[in-house]
Design a protein around this motif. Structure first.
Motif, PDB file in Angstrom:
ATOM      1  N   GLU A  61      -4.361 -13.755   2.431  1.00  0.00           N
ATOM      2  CA  GLU A  61      -5.490 -13.348   1.587  1.00  0.00           C
ATOM      3  C   GLU A  61      -5.062 -12.328   0.544  1.00  0.00           C
ATOM      4  O   GLU A  61      -5.479 -12.381  -0.625  1.00  0.00           O
ATOM      5  CB  GLU A  61      -6.612 -12.776   2.463  1.00  0.00           C
ATOM      6  CG  GLU A  61      -7.251 -13.774   3.414  1.00  0.00           C
ATOM      7  CD  GLU A  61      -8.045 -14.845   2.687  1.00  0.00           C
ATOM      8  OE1 GLU A  61      -8.531 -14.583   1.567  1.00  0.00           O
ATOM      9  OE2 GLU A  61      -8.166 -15.954   3.240  1.00  0.00           O
ATOM     10  N   THR A  62      -4.214 -11.385   0.964  1.00  0.00           N
ATOM     11  CA  THR A  62      -3.760 -10.344   0.038  1.00  0.00           C
ATOM     12  C   THR A  62      -2.884 -10.918  -1.065  1.00  0.00           C
ATOM     13  O   THR A  62      -3.054 -10.596  -2.252  1.00  0.00           O
ATOM     14  CB  THR A  62      -2.997  -9.249   0.800  1.00  0.00           C
ATOM     15  OG1 THR A  62      -3.860  -8.679   1.796  1.00  0.00           O
ATOM     16  CG2 THR A  62      -2.527  -8.149  -0.137  1.00  0.00           C
ATOM     17  N   ASP A  86      -0.984  -4.230  -9.408  1.00  0.00           N
ATOM     18  CA  ASP A  86      -0.496  -5.314  -8.562  1.00  0.00           C
ATOM     19  C   ASP A  86       0.539  -4.849  -7.541  1.00  0.00           C
ATOM     20  O   ASP A  86       0.726  -5.487  -6.503  1.00  0.00           O
ATOM     21  CB  ASP A  86       0.076  -6.452  -9.412  1.00  0.00           C
ATOM     22  CG  ASP A  86       1.193  -6.003 -10.340  1.00  0.00           C
ATOM     23  OD1 ASP A  86       1.452  -4.792 -10.435  1.00  0.00           O
ATOM     24  OD2 ASP A  86       1.811  -6.885 -10.973  1.00  0.00           O
ATOM     25  N   THR A  94      -4.173 -13.792  -8.173  1.00  0.00           N
ATOM     26  CA  THR A  94      -5.356 -13.829  -9.042  1.00  0.00           C
ATOM     27  C   THR A  94      -5.291 -12.713 -10.083  1.00  0.00           C
ATOM     28  O   THR A  94      -5.638 -12.912 -11.256  1.00  0.00           O
ATOM     29  CB  THR A  94      -6.641 -13.685  -8.207  1.00  0.00           C
ATOM     30  OG1 THR A  94      -6.698 -14.734  -7.241  1.00  0.00           O
ATOM     31  CG2 THR A  94      -7.872 -13.749  -9.091  1.00  0.00           C
ATOM     32  N   ILE A  95      -4.827 -11.543  -9.636  1.00  0.00           N
ATOM     33  CA  ILE A  95      -4.738 -10.392 -10.542  1.00  0.00           C
ATOM     34  C   ILE A  95      -3.673 -10.623 -11.610  1.00  0.00           C
ATOM     35  O   ILE A  95      -3.892 -10.378 -12.799  1.00  0.00           O
ATOM     36  CB  ILE A  95      -4.422  -9.107  -9.750  1.00  0.00           C
ATOM     37  CG1 ILE A  95      -5.621  -8.730  -8.872  1.00  0.00           C
ATOM     38  CG2 ILE A  95      -4.061  -7.955 -10.678  1.00  0.00           C
ATOM     39  CD1 ILE A  95      -5.322  -7.637  -7.878  1.00  0.00           C
ATOM     40  N   THR A 130      -5.530   0.014  -3.113  1.00  0.00           N
ATOM     41  CA  THR A 130      -6.022  -1.203  -3.781  1.00  0.00           C
ATOM     42  C   THR A 130      -7.497  -1.085  -4.139  1.00  0.00           C
ATOM     43  O   THR A 130      -7.972  -1.756  -5.059  1.00  0.00           O
ATOM     44  CB  THR A 130      -5.806  -2.445  -2.893  1.00  0.00           C
ATOM     45  OG1 THR A 130      -6.365  -2.227  -1.588  1.00  0.00           O
ATOM     46  CG2 THR A 130      -4.325  -2.773  -2.763  1.00  0.00           C
ATOM     47  N   PRO A 189      -7.539  -1.154  -8.285  1.00  0.00           N
ATOM     48  CA  PRO A 189      -7.425  -2.584  -7.949  1.00  0.00           C
ATOM     49  C   PRO A 189      -6.614  -3.389  -8.958  1.00  0.00           C
ATOM     50  O   PRO A 189      -6.174  -4.492  -8.635  1.00  0.00           O
ATOM     51  CB  PRO A 189      -8.882  -3.054  -7.921  1.00  0.00           C
ATOM     52  CG  PRO A 189      -9.629  -2.063  -8.744  1.00  0.00           C
ATOM     53  CD  PRO A 189      -8.940  -0.766  -8.534  1.00  0.00           C
ATOM     54  N   TRP A 198      -1.073  -4.159  -4.161  1.00  0.00           N
ATOM     55  CA  TRP A 198      -1.465  -5.412  -3.511  1.00  0.00           C
ATOM     56  C   TRP A 198      -0.248  -6.085  -2.868  1.00  0.00           C
ATOM     57  O   TRP A 198      -0.331  -6.610  -1.748  1.00  0.00           O
ATOM     58  CB  TRP A 198      -2.123  -6.365  -4.518  1.00  0.00           C
ATOM     59  CG  TRP A 198      -3.503  -5.958  -4.893  1.00  0.00           C
ATOM     60  CD1 TRP A 198      -3.901  -5.352  -6.048  1.00  0.00           C
ATOM     61  CD2 TRP A 198      -4.702  -6.112  -4.107  1.00  0.00           C
ATOM     62  NE1 TRP A 198      -5.255  -5.115  -6.042  1.00  0.00           N
ATOM     63  CE2 TRP A 198      -5.772  -5.581  -4.865  1.00  0.00           C
ATOM     64  CE3 TRP A 198      -4.965  -6.647  -2.848  1.00  0.00           C
ATOM     65  CZ2 TRP A 198      -7.079  -5.570  -4.394  1.00  0.00           C
ATOM     66  CZ3 TRP A 198      -6.263  -6.653  -2.371  1.00  0.00           C
ATOM     67  CH2 TRP A 198      -7.299  -6.110  -3.151  1.00  0.00           C
ATOM     68  N   THR A 226      -2.900 -13.932  -2.142  1.00  0.00           N
ATOM     69  CA  THR A 226      -3.763 -14.756  -3.000  1.00  0.00           C
ATOM     70  C   THR A 226      -4.499 -13.889  -4.002  1.00  0.00           C
ATOM     71  O   THR A 226      -4.610 -14.234  -5.190  1.00  0.00           O
ATOM     72  CB  THR A 226      -4.761 -15.556  -2.134  1.00  0.00           C
ATOM     73  OG1 THR A 226      -4.033 -16.401  -1.230  1.00  0.00           O
ATOM     74  CG2 THR A 226      -5.677 -16.414  -3.001  1.00  0.00           C
ATOM     75  N   LYS A 227      -4.995 -12.729  -3.546  1.00  0.00           N
ATOM     76  CA  LYS A 227      -5.646 -11.785  -4.443  1.00  0.00           C
ATOM     77  C   LYS A 227      -4.672 -11.292  -5.510  1.00  0.00           C
ATOM     78  O   LYS A 227      -5.021 -11.187  -6.702  1.00  0.00           O
ATOM     79  CB  LYS A 227      -6.180 -10.605  -3.638  1.00  0.00           C
ATOM     80  CG  LYS A 227      -6.811  -9.489  -4.459  1.00  0.00           C
ATOM     81  CD  LYS A 227      -8.096  -9.925  -5.138  1.00  0.00           C
ATOM     82  CE  LYS A 227      -8.756  -8.761  -5.861  1.00  0.00           C
ATOM     83  NZ  LYS A 227      -9.991  -9.186  -6.560  1.00  0.00           N
TER      84      LYS A 227
END
Length: 372
Positions: free
Chosen positions: A106-107, A85, A113-114, A78, A82, A88, A109-110
């Motif tokens: 948290e992961t 997806d 976002t991506i 990641t 990054p 992630w 959620t990231k």
């Protein structure tokens, strides 16, 4: 194995993208218990052809052998790519499987976002992690986002139902468990859990018994259903013979120590075999000293009216990560010690700590635009 490994490595010298060679090396490494190497090779095979389901299943099988190492590989990927997806998702998936639920949240959620789109599968995984983190209001709000006519998953309804049970919305829990049963009528856990709500919280013994019986009909090997049905026979229906039969069935089913879901000690206690119950619990804690088993020990000692032991183990449960203060407030297994001043003091201390953590998580979640 060594000859096979050498052959596969020779293939890779000729073609560095030969997915079958990477897969072969992964299987050989797995057979030799070289789990980290197996993870690396299976990851290469999966990376070469992520559309191949065989590669995917091999990668997941290898990752199960050392989840922490698999997570570390996802951390690397990641950072290197990054924008991908897929890595992630698997990072979150492995964190979830390793019970690192807050990290997985948290992961995921990231990842959302991506991708910049509300993927129901990712939302489902994140909702489950909120549920397992005892953040039930957030979990319910999360499930509400994607449980629509377009996404009707029985287990999502089941977990939302259990979250509703744990915040005291018992009628809502029954409704969701019933929807889960409509979608997946052969899942015994839905009947068992709905029966528990009917029996213990809505005091509908007939409906509870019907669901326990159906759960046992579908899956006669799950010990906890017999425990709850046995207690219903004993405490409400006053049928001591049928209660004893259920508790004795548990002794036949629950014969091994497990990381979670142990039930034998409760059956021994119900049968009046207190010393054996304590001995079994001690074996569980020696093998698996985790928050869930410490909590079970606190409940067992509460049932014995051993307040100091209950206090000792509820403290150990909290110190090892137990966070479900909502369940504690409603669990009748702790009724015998709940009003003890020292026990109340321990609960008050940890309730304050956990509520502060939960408020921080709720605020973070609300800042993302969702009202609870």
């Amino acid at each position: 194995y060594e000859k096979s490994i050498a052959d596969y490595q020779s293939v890779l010298e000729l073609d560095g993208s030969a997915e079958l060679a990477y897969a072969g090396l992964a299987r050989n490494s797995l057979a030799l218990n070289k789990y980290d190497e197996a993870i690396v090779y299976s990851l290469f095979a999966f990376d070469v052809n992520p559309q191949n389901d065989v590669n995917r299943e091999l990668f997941l099988s290898c990752a199960e052998k050392n989840t922490a190492f698999a997570i570390s590989r996802m951390d690397i990927l990641t950072k290197e790519v990054p924008e991908n997806d897929m890595w992630w998702f698997y990072k979150g998936f492995f964190e979830q499987n390793n019970a690192e639920y807050r990290n997985a949240i948290e992961t995921y959620t990231k990842l959302l976002t991506i991708t910049q789109k509300p993927n129901p599968m990712v939302l489902s995984h994140r909702a489950f992690c909120y549920y397992k983190s005892a953040l039930y209001e957030i979990a319910i709000a999360e499930y509400d986002k994607f449980l629509t006519d377009e996404w009707m998953d029985a287990y999502d309804f089941g977990f939302r139902a259990d979250a509703k049970r744990l915040i005291g919305n018992f009628k809502g829990a029954v409704k969701d468990f019933s929807q889960a049963i409509t979608l997946e009528p052969n899942e015994a856990w839905f009947y068992y859990r709905r029966g528990w709500v009917y029996d213990e919280f809505l005091h509908n013994s007939k409906a509870g018994m019907n669901d326990y019986n159906k759960a046992i009909e579908i899956n006669p090997y799950y010990a906890y259903t017999y425990l709850h049905r046995g207690k219903l026979y004993k405490n409400v229906l006053k049928d001591t013979q049928k209660a004893k039969a259920d508790f004795e069935t548990i002794l036949k089913l629950d014969t091994e120590l497990n990381e979670e879901g142990n039930c034998r000690h409760y059956a021994l206690l119900e049968l009046g075999r207190e010393t054996e119950a304590i001995q079994w619990m001690n074996k569980i804690l020696e093998e698996y000293p985790n928050e869930g088993n410490y909590y079970d020990a606190a409940c067992m000692y509460s049932a014995m009216n051993k307040t100091q032991d209950a206090q000792k183990y509820i403290t150990l449960a909290f110190e090892n990560g137990y966070k479900d203060i909502t369940h504690i407030s409603k669990d009748n297994d702790l009724d015998n010690v709940r009003q003890n001043p020292q026990f109340k003091s321990v609960l008050a201390k940890w309730t304050k700590i956990i509520e502060t953590e939960n408020k921080r998580e709720i605020k973070k979640y609300s800042n993302n635009g969702t009202k609870l």
